[in-house]
Design a protein around this motif. Structure first.
Motif, short mmCIF file in Angstrom:
data_model
loop_
_atom_site.label_atom_id
_atom_site.label_comp_id
_atom_site.label_asym_id
_atom_site.label_seq_id
_atom_site.Cartn_x
_atom_site.Cartn_y
_atom_site.Cartn_z
N GLY A 1 0.80 -1.22 0.00
CA GLY A 1 0.00 0.00 0.00
C GLY A 1 0.83 1.27 0.00
N LEU A 2 0.15 2.36 -0.22
CA LEU A 2 0.80 3.67 -0.20
C LEU A 2 1.02 4.08 1.25
CD1 LEU A 2 -1.33 5.40 -2.98
CD2 LEU A 2 0.92 4.31 -3.19
N HIS A 3 2.01 4.91 1.48
CA HIS A 3 2.29 5.41 2.83
C HIS A 3 1.12 6.28 3.27
CE1 HIS A 3 4.35 7.55 6.08
NE2 HIS A 3 5.03 6.43 6.17
N ASN A 4 0.61 6.02 4.48
CA ASN A 4 -0.57 6.71 5.00
C ASN A 4 -0.18 7.53 6.23
OD1 ASN A 4 -2.99 7.46 6.17
ND2 ASN A 4 -3.96 5.46 5.90
N ASP A 5 -0.17 8.86 6.07
CA ASP A 5 0.23 9.74 7.17
C ASP A 5 -0.70 9.65 8.38
OD1 ASP A 5 2.50 10.64 5.87
OD2 ASP A 5 1.50 12.41 5.03
N THR A 6 -1.94 9.21 8.20
CA THR A 6 -2.86 9.11 9.34
C THR A 6 -2.49 7.96 10.27
OG1 THR A 6 -4.49 7.72 8.21
CG2 THR A 6 -4.75 10.12 7.99
N LEU A 7 -1.57 7.10 9.85
CA LEU A 7 -1.11 5.99 10.70
C LEU A 7 0.11 6.36 11.52
CD1 LEU A 7 -1.58 2.98 8.25
CD2 LEU A 7 -3.10 3.74 10.09
N ILE A 8 0.50 7.63 11.47
CA ILE A 8 1.63 8.13 12.26
C ILE A 8 1.07 9.02 13.36
CG2 ILE A 8 3.74 9.51 12.23
CD1 ILE A 8 3.98 8.74 9.25
N ASP B 1 12.26 0.03 17.23
CA ASP B 1 11.53 -0.99 17.98
C ASP B 1 10.14 -1.15 17.39
OD1 ASP B 1 13.65 -1.35 19.70
OD2 ASP B 1 12.68 -0.44 21.44
N MET B 2 9.65 -2.41 17.37
CA MET B 2 8.31 -2.70 16.88
C MET B 2 7.53 -3.44 17.96
SD MET B 2 9.12 -3.95 12.99
CE MET B 2 7.43 -3.84 12.44
N PHE B 3 6.24 -3.16 18.05
CA PHE B 3 5.35 -3.88 18.96
C PHE B 3 3.93 -3.68 18.46
CE2 PHE B 3 6.24 0.28 20.68
CZ PHE B 3 5.00 0.77 21.06
N GLU B 4 2.97 -4.34 19.10
CA GLU B 4 1.58 -4.23 18.72
C GLU B 4 0.84 -3.30 19.67
OE1 GLU B 4 0.03 -8.23 18.46
OE2 GLU B 4 0.54 -8.28 16.33
N VAL B 5 -0.09 -2.53 19.11
CA VAL B 5 -0.94 -1.65 19.91
C VAL B 5 -2.40 -1.98 19.61
CG1 VAL B 5 0.76 0.22 19.99
CG2 VAL B 5 -0.96 0.19 18.17
N GLY B 6 -3.26 -1.60 20.52
CA GLY B 6 -4.69 -1.80 20.30
C GLY B 6 -5.37 -2.18 21.58
N GLU B 7 -6.63 -2.58 21.42
CA GLU B 7 -7.41 -3.03 22.56
C GLU B 7 -8.47 -3.99 22.08
OE1 GLU B 7 -9.16 0.36 24.42
OE2 GLU B 7 -9.66 1.28 22.52
N PRO C 1 0.61 -3.81 14.26
CA PRO C 1 2.01 -3.49 14.55
C PRO C 1 2.34 -2.02 14.29
CG PRO C 1 1.85 -4.66 12.47
CD PRO C 1 0.46 -4.61 13.05
N VAL C 2 3.22 -1.48 15.11
CA VAL C 2 3.75 -0.13 14.93
C VAL C 2 5.26 -0.15 15.10
CG1 VAL C 2 1.64 1.07 15.67
CG2 VAL C 2 3.39 0.49 17.36
N THR C 3 5.90 0.85 14.52
CA THR C 3 7.34 1.01 14.64
C THR C 3 7.62 2.38 15.26
OG1 THR C 3 7.67 -0.30 12.64
CG2 THR C 3 9.53 1.05 13.36
N GLU D 1 7.95 12.18 24.31
CA GLU D 1 7.05 12.10 23.16
C GLU D 1 7.61 11.08 22.17
OE1 GLU D 1 4.84 15.53 21.01
OE2 GLU D 1 6.70 15.14 19.88
N ILE D 2 6.85 10.01 21.94
CA ILE D 2 7.28 8.92 21.07
C ILE D 2 6.42 8.92 19.82
CG2 ILE D 2 7.67 6.42 20.93
CD1 ILE D 2 9.24 7.81 23.23
N THR D 3 7.04 8.87 18.65
CA THR D 3 6.31 8.82 17.39
C THR D 3 6.21 7.37 16.94
OG1 THR D 3 7.13 11.00 16.76
CG2 THR D 3 6.22 9.63 15.00
N LEU D 4 4.96 6.93 16.71
CA LEU D 4 4.67 5.57 16.26
C LEU D 4 4.16 5.62 14.82
CD1 LEU D 4 2.70 4.29 19.39
CD2 LEU D 4 5.14 4.04 18.89
N ASP D 5 4.59 4.66 14.02
CA ASP D 5 4.18 4.56 12.62
C ASP D 5 3.53 3.20 12.40
OD1 ASP D 5 3.89 4.45 9.87
OD2 ASP D 5 5.89 5.23 9.44
N GLY D 6 2.24 3.21 12.05
CA GLY D 6 1.50 1.98 11.81
C GLY D 6 1.58 1.49 10.38
#
Length: 156
Positions: free
Chosen positions: A66-73, A90-96, A102-104, A112-117
């Motif tokens: 897929g294309l890079h999606n800025d809304t996943l950052i 570092d990579m791990f999973e987020v959610g509930e 997965p995010v990086t 302040e940590i920036t996560l990229d999904g």
């Protein structure tokens, strides 16, 4: 042509010819077509190939990861992470509930940590050197279970 068991060898390269992944000699990647188990652009190419045929193809980003999606950052406070001791990459999973993805970690600015999904290869055209090893119809059990069964049936 859905529900085909496809076995293939491959070498995957990204920008600049950098090898990202490859199958191990003598251990091809095996999947069932039509179940979304590999990227759509590559699946379409493989379904057209005959056993022993070799091909090098470039799959556009939109048909790959897929294309890079800025809304996943997004940015979160370090205290929200499962482990506050993190580093870029570092990579791990987020959610509930039952929804996890997965995010990086792509940046750290104090707490302040920036996560990229996005998938790490999102937005990239990918080149595959592939060799078709074998193709056969999937059994009904394989389709129901969503994976290929080995000799003698299902072993799980």
């Amino acid at each position: 042509m859905s529900n085909q068991v496809v076995s293939f060898d491959y070498v995957l390269t990204a920008k600049g010819g950098h090898v990202v992944d490859a199958s191990v000699k003598g251990k091809p990647l095996v999947f069932i077509s039509g179940l979304g188990q590999i990227i759509p652009g590559l699946e379409a190419i493989l379904l057209e190939m005959a056993p022993a045929q070799k091909k090098t193809v470039t799959i556009e980003a939109k048909e790959a990861y897929g294309l890079h999606n800025d809304t996943l950052i997004y940015k979160v406070d370090r205290s929200k992470l499962p482990n506050p001791q993190v580093k870029i990459g570092d990579m791990f999973e987020v959610g509930e509930g039952g929804q996890f993805f997965p995010v990086t970690i792509t940046a750290i600015n104090g707490d302040e940590i920036t996560l990229d999904g996005n998938h790490p290869l999102a937005g990239e055209d990918l080149t595959f050197a592939v060799e078709m090893v074998a193709k056969r119809p999937a059994t009904a059990d394989e389709v129901i279970h969503g994976h290929v069964h080995g000799a003698g049936g299902c072993h799980h």
